[in-house]
Scaffold this active site. Structure first.
Site, PDB file in Angstrom:
ATOM      1  N   ILE A  95       0.829  -1.200   0.000  1.00  0.00           N
ATOM      2  CA  ILE A  95       0.000   0.000   0.000  1.00  0.00           C
ATOM      3  C   ILE A  95       0.868   1.257   0.000  1.00  0.00           C
ATOM      4  CG2 ILE A  95      -1.588   1.364   1.426  1.00  0.00           C
ATOM      5  CD1 ILE A  95      -2.936  -0.802  -0.208  1.00  0.00           C
ATOM      6  N   ASP A  96       2.003   1.223   0.683  1.00  0.00           N
ATOM      7  CA  ASP A  96       2.877   2.393   0.695  1.00  0.00           C
ATOM      8  C   ASP A  96       3.369   2.717  -0.710  1.00  0.00           C
ATOM      9  OD1 ASP A  96       4.318  -0.011   0.701  1.00  0.00           O
ATOM     10  OD2 ASP A  96       6.017   0.839   1.804  1.00  0.00           O
TER      11      ASP A  96
END
Length: 244
Positions: A95-96
């Protein structure tokens, strides 16, 4: 106002935003999460939304405890993003990295973008000028390199980051600093050179905890912003609100 929180592998970073303006940012360790959120909410009473991006091991319940005070949002693969995800295994993309790609797409339209996040790991993420996320690379960061030399050898000491005195180390410690720091700088420059040879109309964005150390050593022209992930998290949330 929005409180954006990024849970990384090592630390938690947070920032308060009013619109697109970063008002204040914070860095703390995981066992201080609740206390720090409480202090931020006391200081900024107009915060309505808590937006979380996490690759770490903090339980969601730690954030949901604040649901009575504000709306809690978790950025996930199911959210709308401003790019086409061409990764072969899209559900495994962190997700980062997706948030960074979203920020690069929104902040730098109509050009090829390479985002380099220098933290525990160094990640390379490439989004082309047509907003296709193509993938990138993952490598160990500075701290992991120091630790691996110590942990997987019998006699090499565990050192912390220092500016190498010279390319040629004249002691074991100097040699380690040269190998770790210079090695990563040459590695990043090498990646950038290869991308630049393939693509024109090109911008390089450097972010992460080691941004300041690396930025002044890289030979390539870069846009360095240690808060780029938090800014991208805010922009990803704003994009989500408009497109849900």
């Amino acid at each position: 106002m929005i409180l954006a929180i990024d849970v990384g592998n090592t630390r938690i970073k947070a920032a308060v935003f009013e619109g697109d303006i970063l008002v204040e940012n914070f860095v703390f360790v995981k066992n201080e999460l609740q206390k720090n959120i409480e202090n931020i909410l006391k200081k900024y009473k107009k915060i309505d939304d808590l937006v979380v991006s996490s690759v770490g091991d903090v339980e969601k319940q730690s954030f949901l405890e604040f649901e009575n005070d504000l709306k809690v949002h978790f950025i996930s693969h199911e959210n709308p993003f401003p790019f086409v995800n061409c990764y072969a295994t899209p559900k495994t993309l962190g997700i980062d990295r997706m948030v960074l790609a979203a920020g690069a797409t929104l902040q730098f339209p109509n050009q090829n973008r390479l985002v380099i996040d220098a933290g525990t790991c160094v990640t390379f993420d490439f989004i082309d000028e047509n907003n296709n996320y193509l993938g990138g690379a993952i490598a160990p960061g500075l701290r992991l390199r120091y630790e691996s030399l110590h942990n997987y050898t019998a006699k090499l000491p565990l050192l912390t980051l220092e500016d190498p005195k010279d390319l040629i180390g004249k002691s074991t410690s100097e040699s380690i600093h040269s190998g770790v720091a210079n090695g990563l700088v040459y590695e990043i420059d090498g990646f950038i050179d290869e991308y630049s040879a393939r693509y024109l109309n090109f911008i390089i964005i450097l972010t992460g905890g080691d941004t300041e150390f690396l930025a002044k050593r890289l030979k390539n022209t870069i846009f360095a912003n240690s808060n780029f992930l938090l800014e991208s998290l805010n922009q990803t949330f704003q994009y989500k609100i408009k497109n849900d």
